[in-house]
Design a protein around this motif. Structure first.
Motif, mmCIF file in Angstrom:
data_model
loop_
_atom_site.group_PDB
_atom_site.id
_atom_site.type_symbol
_atom_site.label_atom_id
_atom_site.label_comp_id
_atom_site.label_asym_id
_atom_site.label_seq_id
_atom_site.Cartn_x
_atom_site.Cartn_y
_atom_site.Cartn_z
ATOM 1 N N THR A 196 0.863 -1.172 0.000
ATOM 2 C CA THR A 196 0.000 0.000 0.000
ATOM 3 C C THR A 196 0.901 1.223 0.000
ATOM 4 N N LEU A 197 0.664 2.135 -0.916
ATOM 5 C CA LEU A 197 1.497 3.342 -0.977
ATOM 6 C C LEU A 197 1.123 4.234 0.191
ATOM 7 N N PRO A 198 2.101 4.553 1.081
ATOM 8 C CA PRO A 198 1.776 5.278 2.317
ATOM 9 C C PRO A 198 1.828 6.796 2.149
ATOM 10 N N GLY A 199 0.707 7.451 2.363
ATOM 11 C CA GLY A 199 0.701 8.905 2.470
ATOM 12 C C GLY A 199 0.626 9.627 1.140
ATOM 13 N N PRO A 200 0.092 10.867 1.187
ATOM 14 C CA PRO A 200 -0.169 11.631 -0.037
ATOM 15 C C PRO A 200 1.074 11.972 -0.849
ATOM 16 N N VAL A 201 2.196 12.216 -0.179
ATOM 17 C CA VAL A 201 3.403 12.614 -0.918
ATOM 18 C C VAL A 201 3.876 11.467 -1.810
ATOM 19 N N ILE A 202 3.969 10.280 -1.217
ATOM 20 C CA ILE A 202 4.453 9.118 -1.975
ATOM 21 C C ILE A 202 3.440 8.725 -3.050
ATOM 22 N N ARG A 203 2.158 8.864 -2.742
ATOM 23 C CA ARG A 203 1.140 8.470 -3.717
ATOM 24 C C ARG A 203 1.195 9.371 -4.954
ATOM 25 N N GLU A 204 1.347 10.693 -4.714
ATOM 26 C CA GLU A 204 1.447 11.592 -5.867
ATOM 27 C C GLU A 204 2.736 11.335 -6.657
ATOM 28 N N TRP A 205 3.829 11.143 -5.920
ATOM 29 C CA TRP A 205 5.109 10.874 -6.573
ATOM 30 C C TRP A 205 5.008 9.623 -7.450
ATOM 31 N N TRP A 206 4.330 8.614 -6.938
ATOM 32 C CA TRP A 206 4.236 7.366 -7.685
ATOM 33 C C TRP A 206 3.456 7.564 -8.995
ATOM 34 N N VAL A 207 2.323 8.231 -8.911
ATOM 35 C CA VAL A 207 1.507 8.462 -10.103
ATOM 36 C C VAL A 207 2.306 9.261 -11.133
ATOM 37 N N ARG A 208 3.014 10.286 -10.662
ATOM 38 C CA ARG A 208 3.795 11.114 -11.602
ATOM 39 C C ARG A 208 4.968 10.327 -12.193
ATOM 40 N N SER A 209 5.566 9.456 -11.377
ATOM 41 C CA SER A 209 6.663 8.626 -11.887
ATOM 42 C C SER A 209 6.172 7.692 -12.993
ATOM 43 N N LEU A 210 5.012 7.111 -12.774
ATOM 44 C CA LEU A 210 4.465 6.215 -13.799
ATOM 45 C C LEU A 210 4.153 7.002 -15.070
ATOM 46 N N ASP A 211 3.558 8.171 -14.910
ATOM 47 C CA ASP A 211 3.215 8.971 -16.100
ATOM 48 C C ASP A 211 4.465 9.292 -16.918
ATOM 49 N N GLU A 212 5.564 9.551 -16.203
ATOM 50 C CA GLU A 212 6.812 9.864 -16.894
ATOM 51 C C GLU A 212 7.334 8.635 -17.654
ATOM 52 N N ILE A 213 7.214 7.478 -16.976
ATOM 53 C CA ILE A 213 7.738 6.245 -17.581
ATOM 54 C C ILE A 213 6.921 5.806 -18.795
ATOM 55 N N ILE A 214 5.624 6.017 -18.757
ATOM 56 C CA ILE A 214 4.791 5.545 -19.874
ATOM 57 C C ILE A 214 4.693 6.575 -20.998
ATOM 58 N N ALA A 215 5.140 7.809 -20.737
ATOM 59 C CA ALA A 215 4.984 8.888 -21.731
ATOM 60 C C ALA A 215 5.452 8.501 -23.140
ATOM 61 N N PRO A 216 6.635 7.846 -23.284
ATOM 62 C CA PRO A 216 7.082 7.514 -24.642
ATOM 63 C C PRO A 216 6.154 6.544 -25.371
ATOM 64 N N PHE A 217 5.279 5.875 -24.608
ATOM 65 C CA PHE A 217 4.400 4.873 -25.209
ATOM 66 C C PHE A 217 2.977 5.398 -25.417
ATOM 67 N N VAL A 218 2.714 6.568 -24.896
ATOM 68 C CA VAL A 218 1.368 7.145 -25.050
ATOM 69 C C VAL A 218 1.454 8.578 -25.583
ATOM 70 N N LYS A 219 1.847 9.496 -24.703
ATOM 71 C CA LYS A 219 1.891 10.913 -25.079
ATOM 72 C C LYS A 219 2.728 11.153 -26.344
ATOM 73 N N ASP A 220 3.944 10.598 -26.344
ATOM 74 C CA ASP A 220 4.875 10.861 -27.451
ATOM 75 C C ASP A 220 4.430 10.206 -28.757
ATOM 76 N N ARG A 221 3.424 9.334 -28.681
ATOM 77 C CA ARG A 221 2.923 8.701 -29.906
ATOM 78 C C ARG A 221 1.543 9.232 -30.304
ATOM 79 N N GLY A 222 1.074 10.227 -29.565
ATOM 80 C CA GLY A 222 -0.190 10.854 -29.945
ATOM 81 C C GLY A 222 -1.446 10.137 -29.469
ATOM 82 N N TYR A 223 -1.294 9.232 -28.522
ATOM 83 C CA TYR A 223 -2.486 8.565 -27.986
ATOM 84 C C TYR A 223 -3.109 9.368 -26.845
ATOM 85 N N ASP A 224 -4.406 9.203 -26.645
ATOM 86 C CA ASP A 224 -5.028 9.590 -25.391
ATOM 87 C C ASP A 224 -4.808 8.452 -24.398
ATOM 88 N N TRP A 225 -4.741 8.782 -23.108
ATOM 89 C CA TRP A 225 -4.502 7.704 -22.156
ATOM 90 C C TRP A 225 -5.003 8.073 -20.768
#
Lengths: 159, 159, 159
Positions: free
Chosen positions: A72-101
């Motif tokens: 379980t991701l503990p606390g708001p700081v880590i939870r936001e960091w995690w979501v943003r980290s994932l968005d950064e990691i998946i960006a080349p597979f979605v955003k950079d290719r013109g997909y909605d996601w």
């Protein structure tokens, strides 16, 4: 532990793309650390005219639906960091290719889960550490369920 | 109530295999007892090169993802027993055939659920008992929402 | 926010049917109101002999599995009303066509979710109101995270 379902339009990803995406995301989880083999990706094509966003057809949409089981991701700081980290990691597979996601994560019960017939050992236990190293599930002893960093000094045993 | 999604490689199971597996698991739930028709299985083939475990392709992996809706498993003893019982029941369909596998269960809200347009009756109610017997959903009266074993003795009404 | 997975027999719905169903349901959510583009539908065909209800094959079954992310339905009255409203809305696509059906809703964490790389703004915030109006995700300022109806009178700031 994390189960990633990736719903995508037909032809969005090659076999190599899929491997690359799953490798990158697995790397993030492994840095926690959790055993790499906990990370499962299942890619699934959405049939034409079978995806709707806001009531309108969208054949350009990629939906990530993730189950977190082992942590379980503990606390708001880590939870936001995690979501943003994932968005950064998946960006080349979605955003950079013109997909909605869109991505959403559920947290499901740790104690209703098994792998290869083994109930996973406790977080940060000796057995988990061994699973990380061997990268596969195997039986473990009661002693291996203890924390790697076991502290039994006076006054802190009830932590 | 339980929704079983079974993600498996193409050709892993015949129609008879699927029936056998769903029958065995349904039998376990029916012994609780819950109405047999609460148990739903949906089998889904994973396309080639669309499943990754720890960042590596695994075309030999079977992933069970289960939603429990009607019941919350109470306490660690019963929860562990349940996971182990399921592992035993599914073993002939995974372990004994040389597949890798994983199972996880989520528990979702009882009160956000309906069947054939009927909101399922309370646990252990007269109506639920009738649903078990008739093995289908049907309208029920307010009186049928009462427990099968109704106890109204002095001092225990507030249990 | 709501993710609707619709598992249905092959050929159950035309592209127009799918659009109609998603439009009707989107309309209900929009009346809350939430941004229309939060509502995502993914339709998925169940292969022949891959659906079992109570251990028996059922090739006439439609299973709705919904994730609610942006909102938790508060209290038993609203929760029952919501389930009944959905049943009424989907009836022309299931009951009236002679299908068996079941619907269940899970509520998943609001703070483990992002859209187009943006973490959605708080409920009833200025930014959410703008998202409703523009019907798409976009960056927002800290000031836009405040409630639309901001009340800072003496004695009620700690609400």
């Amino acid at each position: 532990m994390p189960l990633w379902k990736v719903y995508h339009p037909a032809g969005a990803y090659t076999a190599q793309d899929k491997k690359d995406l799953s490798e990158r995301v697995t790397g993030l989880y492994a840095s926690v650390p959790i055993p790499q083999f906990y990370v499962v990706f299942i890619f699934e094509e959405i049939a034409e005219d079978s995806c709707f966003v806001g009531g309108e057809p969208n054949n350009n949409f990629i939906r990530f639906r993730v189950d977190h089981i082992a942590r379980t991701l503990p606390g708001p700081v880590i939870r936001e960091w995690w979501v943003r980290s994932l968005d950064e990691i998946i960006a080349p597979f979605v955003k950079d290719r013109g997909y909605d996601w869109e991505i959403s994560i559920d947290e499901t019960p740790f104690d209703l889960w098994s792998l290869q017939g083994e109930i996973p050992p406790p977080f940060e236990s000796v057995a988990e550490k061994r699973w990380v190293k061997e990268n596969k599930a195997s039986p473990y002893t009661p002693a291996e369920k203890l924390p790697v960093n076991l502290v039994l000094n006076p006054g802190i045993a009830d932590r």
